[in-house]
Design a protein around this motif. Structure first.
Motif, mmCIF file in Angstrom:
data_model
loop_
_atom_site.group_PDB
_atom_site.id
_atom_site.type_symbol
_atom_site.label_atom_id
_atom_site.label_comp_id
_atom_site.label_asym_id
_atom_site.label_seq_id
_atom_site.Cartn_x
_atom_site.Cartn_y
_atom_site.Cartn_z
ATOM 1 N N PRO A 159 0.822 -1.221 0.000
ATOM 2 C CA PRO A 159 0.000 0.000 0.000
ATOM 3 C C PRO A 159 0.854 1.269 0.000
ATOM 4 N N GLN A 160 0.498 2.197 -0.853
ATOM 5 C CA GLN A 160 1.236 3.450 -0.971
ATOM 6 C C GLN A 160 0.735 4.464 0.061
ATOM 7 N N VAL A 161 0.821 4.074 1.318
ATOM 8 C CA VAL A 161 0.345 4.934 2.407
ATOM 9 C C VAL A 161 1.503 5.461 3.248
ATOM 10 N N TRP A 162 2.731 5.111 2.879
ATOM 11 C CA TRP A 162 3.898 5.572 3.636
ATOM 12 C C TRP A 162 4.428 6.866 3.039
ATOM 13 N N ASP A 163 4.890 7.751 3.911
ATOM 14 C CA ASP A 163 5.352 9.041 3.408
ATOM 15 C C ASP A 163 6.868 9.141 3.343
ATOM 16 N N ARG A 164 7.574 8.166 3.929
ATOM 17 C CA ARG A 164 9.033 8.231 3.921
ATOM 18 C C ARG A 164 9.591 6.846 4.205
ATOM 19 N N ALA A 165 10.768 6.561 3.639
ATOM 20 C CA ALA A 165 11.420 5.275 3.896
ATOM 21 C C ALA A 165 12.921 5.481 4.000
ATOM 22 N N LEU A 166 13.543 4.650 4.822
ATOM 23 C CA LEU A 166 15.000 4.618 4.890
ATOM 24 C C LEU A 166 15.432 3.231 4.434
ATOM 25 N N PHE A 167 16.050 3.177 3.250
ATOM 26 C CA PHE A 167 16.580 1.942 2.692
ATOM 27 C C PHE A 167 18.099 1.993 2.826
ATOM 28 N N THR A 168 18.657 1.115 3.633
ATOM 29 C CA THR A 168 20.066 1.249 4.000
ATOM 30 C C THR A 168 21.025 1.012 2.842
ATOM 31 N N ALA A 169 20.562 0.384 1.759
ATOM 32 C CA ALA A 169 21.430 0.159 0.604
ATOM 33 C C ALA A 169 21.828 1.448 -0.088
ATOM 34 N N ASP A 170 21.169 2.558 0.264
ATOM 35 C CA ASP A 170 21.570 3.856 -0.286
ATOM 36 C C ASP A 170 22.757 4.444 0.472
ATOM 37 N N GLY A 171 23.158 3.794 1.561
ATOM 38 C CA GLY A 171 24.298 4.258 2.344
ATOM 39 C C GLY A 171 23.867 5.037 3.575
ATOM 40 N N GLY A 172 24.537 4.747 4.703
ATOM 41 C CA GLY A 172 24.222 5.458 5.939
ATOM 42 C C GLY A 172 24.001 4.504 7.080
ATOM 43 N N PRO A 173 23.414 4.992 8.186
ATOM 44 C CA PRO A 173 23.193 4.126 9.341
ATOM 45 C C PRO A 173 22.171 3.043 9.049
ATOM 46 N N LYS A 174 22.323 1.933 9.711
ATOM 47 C CA LYS A 174 21.452 0.780 9.520
ATOM 48 C C LYS A 174 20.958 0.309 10.878
ATOM 49 N N LYS A 175 19.908 -0.488 10.881
ATOM 50 C CA LYS A 175 19.474 -1.118 12.124
ATOM 51 C C LYS A 175 20.561 -2.080 12.602
ATOM 52 N N PRO A 176 20.851 -2.157 13.891
ATOM 53 C CA PRO A 176 20.156 -1.569 15.041
ATOM 54 C C PRO A 176 20.707 -0.213 15.495
ATOM 55 N N ASP A 177 21.464 0.471 14.670
ATOM 56 C CA ASP A 177 22.023 1.773 15.032
ATOM 57 C C ASP A 177 20.887 2.761 15.343
ATOM 58 N N ALA A 178 20.971 3.400 16.496
ATOM 59 C CA ALA A 178 19.926 4.352 16.902
ATOM 60 C C ALA A 178 19.748 5.467 15.883
ATOM 61 N N ARG A 179 20.824 5.794 15.146
ATOM 62 C CA ARG A 179 20.723 6.889 14.173
ATOM 63 C C ARG A 179 19.717 6.571 13.070
ATOM 64 N N ALA A 180 19.607 5.297 12.687
ATOM 65 C CA ALA A 180 18.638 4.931 11.653
ATOM 66 C C ALA A 180 17.209 5.159 12.151
ATOM 67 N N PHE A 181 16.959 4.800 13.406
ATOM 68 C CA PHE A 181 15.626 4.967 13.982
ATOM 69 C C PHE A 181 15.283 6.452 14.142
ATOM 70 N N GLU A 182 16.279 7.226 14.515
ATOM 71 C CA GLU A 182 16.049 8.664 14.691
ATOM 72 C C GLU A 182 15.795 9.358 13.355
ATOM 73 N N LEU A 183 16.531 8.940 12.313
ATOM 74 C CA LEU A 183 16.334 9.537 10.997
ATOM 75 C C LEU A 183 14.931 9.275 10.452
#
Length: 245
Positions: A159-183
């Motif tokens: 469903p296209q009901v999400w307004d934002r996503a963080l896909f770690t393959a684009d580079g940057g913090p990943k789970k379980p890093d708190a920075r990913a959750f905060e972003l």
């Protein structure tokens, strides 16, 4: 960070609760294990017109770098497309970005019609959450670049009901890093809820940040716990939950 296509607009902006869904194992069911290095090598060699020897070296370089970053929970994940491009250039080979994407799409099994499937209960949970006026976002540790992740999710009819996503393959913090959750939860939210199947990557780090969590069993997905949490603030969710029992 990838923006979604929801048209909720002002309703999303006014939401005080954000619900973050994990992708693989939660929204997306993996019917077969992810392809291994040999399958990855064959796909890269075929799509990028490489001999097996150079293809082996390139895939080894990509996997070694990714593995090193993934075992260090605080390390930033390098961008998959960038790793593949660098490994090729280091060997005097240059391929256009669309060819790199085709190689990754095939190498990660996305051409196989029976490898990935939509988890229908998760899709319904996303729709109900958004329909009740809450913000829906996605957080995924993945190897597919954001554009390809969007293509995969669209093809599965997520469903296209999400307004934002963080896909770690684009580079940057990943789970379980708190920075990913905060972003992924940037915004004036009063409540943050994590929905996922991994205790280590989804639930425990979210709890440490003071979030509420909803565990998901990929074999028996049930989102009643999410509806119960949301019903504290949303009569609509409470009504729907009662009517579906």
């Amino acid at each position: 960070m990838t923006e979604g296509t929801t048209d909720a607009g002002d309703d999303m902006a006014r939401s005080t609760t954000v619900v973050v869904f994990d992708c693989f194992g939660t929204i997306v069911t993996e019917r077969r294990p992810m392809p291994g290095p040999d399958d990855f090598t064959l796909a890269v060699a075929d799509v990028l017109a490489l001999d097996r020897g150079p293809a082996d070296e390139i895939v080894q370089a990509v996997f070694t770098t990714l593995y090193t970053a993934l075992v260090d929970k605080s390390a930033l994940q390098p961008a998959t497309r960038g790793l593949l491009d660098s490994a090729l250039r280091d060997r005097g080979m240059v391929r256009p970005a669309p060819d790199l994407d085709r190689a990754l799409w095939r190498a990660l099994g996305c051409e196989d019609d029976d490898r990935y499937a939509l988890c229908e209960p998760a899709a319904e949970a996303m729709r109900r959450t958004a329909g009740a006026g809450h913000t829906v976002r996605l957080l995924s540790n993945c190897y597919l670049p954001g554009e390809l992740m969007r293509r995969l999710l669209t093809g599965l009819k997520v469903p296209q009901v999400w307004d934002r996503a963080l896909f770690t393959a684009d580079g940057g913090p990943k789970k379980p890093d708190a920075r990913a959750f905060e972003l992924i939860t940037a915004g004036p939210f009063r409540r943050r809820i994590m929905v996922g199947d991994s205790a280590d990557n989804d639930l425990t780090p979210a709890r440490r940040l003071g979030w509420e969590v909803v565990p998901v069993d990929p074999g028996r997905p049930d989102f009643d716990a999410l509806y119960t949490l949301l019903s504290r603030d949303t009569p609509e969710i409470r009504s729907v939950q009662r009517n579906t029992r």
